[in-house]
Design a protein around this motif. Sequence first.
Motif, PDB file in Angstrom:
ATOM      1  N   GLN A  36      44.977  71.047  16.012  1.00 11.98           N
ATOM      2  CA  GLN A  36      43.590  71.394  16.760  1.00 11.98           C
ATOM      3  C   GLN A  36      43.860  72.757  16.980  1.00 11.98           C
ATOM      4  O   GLN A  36      44.904  73.378  17.987  1.00 11.98           O
ATOM      5  N   SER A  37      42.875  73.693  16.852  1.00  8.92           N
ATOM      6  CA  SER A  37      42.761  75.132  16.897  1.00  8.92           C
ATOM      7  C   SER A  37      42.826  75.245  18.416  1.00  8.92           C
ATOM      8  O   SER A  37      43.076  76.363  18.951  1.00  8.92           O
ATOM      9  N   GLY A  38      42.319  74.300  19.301  1.00 11.04           N
ATOM     10  CA  GLY A  38      42.121  74.680  20.539  1.00 11.04           C
ATOM     11  C   GLY A  38      43.429  74.595  21.501  1.00 11.04           C
ATOM     12  O   GLY A  38      43.448  74.824  22.590  1.00 11.04           O
ATOM     13  N   VAL A  39      44.507  73.748  21.051  1.00 12.93           N
ATOM     14  CA  VAL A  39      45.744  73.677  21.585  1.00 12.93           C
ATOM     15  C   VAL A  39      46.647  74.835  20.972  1.00 12.93           C
ATOM     16  O   VAL A  39      47.042  75.065  19.717  1.00 12.93           O
ATOM     17  N   GLY A  40      47.013  75.668  21.768  1.00  8.25           N
ATOM     18  CA  GLY A  40      47.917  76.731  21.540  1.00  8.25           C
ATOM     19  C   GLY A  40      49.480  76.404  21.727  1.00  8.25           C
ATOM     20  O   GLY A  40      50.204  77.032  20.564  1.00  8.25           O
ATOM     21  N   ARG A  41      49.833  75.580  22.623  1.00  2.00           N
ATOM     22  CA  ARG A  41      51.270  75.402  22.525  1.00  2.00           C
ATOM     23  C   ARG A  41      51.488  73.983  23.321  1.00  2.00           C
ATOM     24  O   ARG A  41      50.632  73.602  23.979  1.00  2.00           O
ATOM     25  N   TYR A  42      52.458  73.561  23.073  1.00  2.00           N
ATOM     26  CA  TYR A  42      53.026  71.957  23.706  1.00  2.00           C
ATOM     27  C   TYR A  42      54.460  71.720  23.553  1.00  2.00           C
ATOM     28  O   TYR A  42      55.224  72.518  22.907  1.00  2.00           O
ATOM     29  N   ALA A  43      54.854  71.020  24.663  1.00  2.00           N
ATOM     30  CA  ALA A  43      56.372  70.683  25.066  1.00  2.00           C
ATOM     31  C   ALA A  43      56.413  69.426  25.398  1.00  2.00           C
ATOM     32  O   ALA A  43      55.919  68.997  26.481  1.00  2.00           O
ATOM     33  N   TYR A  44      57.065  68.456  24.564  1.00  2.00           N
ATOM     34  CA  TYR A  44      57.542  67.084  25.007  1.00  2.00           C
ATOM     35  C   TYR A  44      58.242  67.022  26.101  1.00  2.00           C
ATOM     36  O   TYR A  44      59.190  67.877  26.311  1.00  2.00           O
ATOM     37  N   TYR A  45      58.532  65.933  27.012  1.00  3.07           N
ATOM     38  CA  TYR A  45      59.299  65.851  28.066  1.00  3.07           C
ATOM     39  C   TYR A  45      60.277  65.008  27.574  1.00  3.07           C
ATOM     40  O   TYR A  45      60.060  63.596  27.479  1.00  3.07           O
ATOM     41  N   MET A  46      61.467  65.608  27.509  1.00  5.40           N
ATOM     42  CA  MET A  46      61.828  67.007  27.635  1.00  5.40           C
ATOM     43  C   MET A  46      63.239  67.093  26.763  1.00  5.40           C
ATOM     44  O   MET A  46      63.750  66.346  26.207  1.00  5.40           O
ATOM     45  N   CYS A  47      63.637  68.499  26.720  1.00  7.74           N
ATOM     46  CA  CYS A  47      64.758  68.781  26.021  1.00  7.74           C
ATOM     47  C   CYS A  47      66.061  68.376  26.588  1.00  7.74           C
ATOM     48  O   CYS A  47      66.724  69.251  27.438  1.00  7.74           O
ATOM     49  N   ALA A  48      66.473  67.133  26.672  1.00  8.49           N
ATOM     50  CA  ALA A  48      67.638  66.811  27.505  1.00  8.49           C
ATOM     51  C   ALA A  48      67.974  65.460  27.172  1.00  8.49           C
ATOM     52  O   ALA A  48      67.486  64.749  26.338  1.00  8.49           O
ATOM     53  N   ASP A  49      69.479  64.982  27.427  1.00  8.89           N
ATOM     54  CA  ASP A  49      70.046  63.882  26.943  1.00  8.89           C
ATOM     55  C   ASP A  49      69.268  62.621  27.545  1.00  8.89           C
ATOM     56  O   ASP A  49      68.737  62.672  28.600  1.00  8.89           O
ATOM     57  N   GLY A  50      69.174  61.763  26.767  1.00  9.94           N
ATOM     58  CA  GLY A  50      68.199  60.451  27.049  1.00  9.94           C
ATOM     59  C   GLY A  50      66.892  60.719  26.573  1.00  9.94           C
ATOM     60  O   GLY A  50      65.874  59.910  26.679  1.00  9.94           O
ATOM     61  N   TYR A  51      66.295  62.076  26.297  1.00  7.74           N
ATOM     62  CA  TYR A  51      65.064  62.232  25.978  1.00  7.74           C
ATOM     63  C   TYR A  51      65.221  62.770  24.403  1.00  7.74           C
ATOM     64  O   TYR A  51      65.086  61.850  23.496  1.00  7.74           O
ATOM     65  N   LEU A  52      64.934  63.905  24.276  1.00 11.59           N
ATOM     66  CA  LEU A  52      64.856  64.480  22.768  1.00 11.59           C
ATOM     67  C   LEU A  52      66.310  64.498  22.314  1.00 11.59           C
ATOM     68  O   LEU A  52      66.584  64.642  21.093  1.00 11.59           O
ATOM     69  N   LEU A  53      67.391  64.575  23.283  1.00 13.00           N
ATOM     70  CA  LEU A  53      68.705  64.328  22.829  1.00 13.00           C
ATOM     71  C   LEU A  53      69.418  63.305  23.176  1.00 13.00           C
ATOM     72  O   LEU A  53      69.050  62.608  24.120  1.00 13.00           O
ATOM     73  N   SER A  54      70.386  62.928  22.369  1.00 13.61           N
ATOM     74  CA  SER A  54      71.420  61.934  22.907  1.00 13.61           C
ATOM     75  C   SER A  54      72.776  62.497  22.703  1.00 13.61           C
ATOM     76  O   SER A  54      73.577  62.663  21.672  1.00 13.61           O
ATOM     77  N   GLY A  55      73.303  62.802  23.972  1.00 12.44           N
ATOM     78  CA  GLY A  55      74.470  63.584  24.151  1.00 12.44           C
ATOM     79  C   GLY A  55      74.173  65.125  23.596  1.00 12.44           C
ATOM     80  O   GLY A  55      73.329  65.567  23.911  1.00 12.44           O
ATOM     81  N   GLU A  56      75.007  65.315  22.686  1.00 13.01           N
ATOM     82  CA  GLU A  56      74.819  66.829  21.943  1.00 13.01           C
ATOM     83  C   GLU A  56      74.135  66.686  20.607  1.00 13.01           C
ATOM     84  O   GLU A  56      74.050  67.716  19.989  1.00 13.01           O
ATOM     85  N   GLU A  57      73.467  65.621  20.374  1.00 13.48           N
ATOM     86  CA  GLU A  57      72.907  65.484  19.177  1.00 13.48           C
ATOM     87  C   GLU A  57      71.309  64.957  19.591  1.00 13.48           C
ATOM     88  O   GLU A  57      71.082  64.784  20.460  1.00 13.48           O
ATOM     89  N   LEU A  58      70.601  65.103  18.313  1.00 12.56           N
ATOM     90  CA  LEU A  58      69.023  64.740  18.506  1.00 12.56           C
ATOM     91  C   LEU A  58      69.142  63.242  18.575  1.00 12.56           C
ATOM     92  O   LEU A  58      69.663  62.661  17.923  1.00 12.56           O
ATOM     93  N   SER A  59      68.194  62.954  19.414  1.00 15.93           N
ATOM     94  CA  SER A  59      67.839  61.539  19.554  1.00 15.93           C
ATOM     95  C   SER A  59      66.992  61.004  18.468  1.00 15.93           C
ATOM     96  O   SER A  59      66.408  61.953  17.693  1.00 15.93           O
ATOM     97  N   SER A  60      66.547  59.830  18.374  1.00 16.42           N
ATOM     98  CA  SER A  60      65.695  59.385  17.336  1.00 16.42           C
ATOM     99  C   SER A  60      64.131  60.043  17.514  1.00 16.42           C
ATOM    100  O   SER A  60      63.594  60.483  16.416  1.00 16.42           O
ATOM    101  N   SER A  61      63.861  60.258  18.892  1.00 17.94           N
ATOM    102  CA  SER A  61      62.638  61.030  18.882  1.00 17.94           C
ATOM    103  C   SER A  61      62.616  62.397  18.798  1.00 17.94           C
ATOM    104  O   SER A  61      61.604  63.185  18.357  1.00 17.94           O
ATOM    105  N   GLY A  62      64.049  63.019  19.100  1.00 12.33           N
ATOM    106  CA  GLY A  62      64.198  64.582  18.883  1.00 12.33           C
ATOM    107  C   GLY A  62      64.348  64.826  17.339  1.00 12.33           C
ATOM    108  O   GLY A  62      63.420  65.798  17.093  1.00 12.33           O
ATOM    109  N   LYS A  63      64.638  63.888  16.673  1.00 16.59           N
ATOM    110  CA  LYS A  63      64.538  64.209  15.047  1.00 16.59           C
ATOM    111  C   LYS A  63      63.175  64.130  14.430  1.00 16.59           C
ATOM    112  O   LYS A  63      63.017  65.018  13.746  1.00 16.59           O
TER     113      LYS A  63
END
Length: 283
Positions: free
Chosen positions: A252-279
Amino acid sequence: MVSFKSLLTATTLATAVLAIPHGGHGHGSHKHRSTHVASKRSSSSKRGAAYTTASNVHTLSSGASGNGTVSWAYDWNMYADGSLPSNVEYVPMLWGSKMFGGWLTAIETALNSGSNYIMGFNEPDASSQASMTASEAASSYKKYITPYSGKAKLVTPAVTSSTTEGEGLSWMKSFLSECSECDMSVLAVHWYGTSADEFKSFVQEAMQVAEDNGLDETWVTEFALTSAESGSGDQSSAADFLDEVLPWLDSQSGVGRYAYYMCADGYLLSGEELSSSGKVYVA
């Protein structure tokens, strides 16, 4: 949707070091920026990290490849509260009225450290967040953020995806009418819902509001399935959702940036590793 209360401790700890510039995370000079700001960001990725602990961004960034490279980050705050990867631009946010007192020192620090954008208030259309009328927000924006036009590109307050009159994009339209002289370049929105189709429809509506009001682009600075927003939801569903919407956002040319909620354990991270969604997010 991060509240001011959750930021109080970090704010107190950082007060003593606000005058010390963080390492630069700029991505090149805006045409009005002063030339002393170093250019450090090499990625053209739209993908960002919404974080509460800077070290988590290193985990996310280290697992990134290709289009998944994280190029920018924010923490619902006005200082980075730690060191981000050298190629990640920090974007400060004036969360709401309770941060007005420390803003002038903090924003000068951020700009001198290479920030090229300033984000407006966090969900002012929600009573549980920054909670402002469109008129109040416009008045405060003009006082605290518009003076930095020319030193950075200005981002509107980020509204919810509520369809209730006076909230969400309805609130945004009122704000843009009240703040027509605020010199903003970017419209910011949040979204929580139940499907990729619903998400795409909302973002398209937001892009249209931006276009109708002469804004250059739209940022989706928080988004997730409602089933995953608590951090204890179904990671598989979140991963499938991201697998569908990320290529769409990138196209989408109209979308400049985005950030998923969020960069934290239980979300994009699982402990100190990437979660399945983080990957999926950094694939």
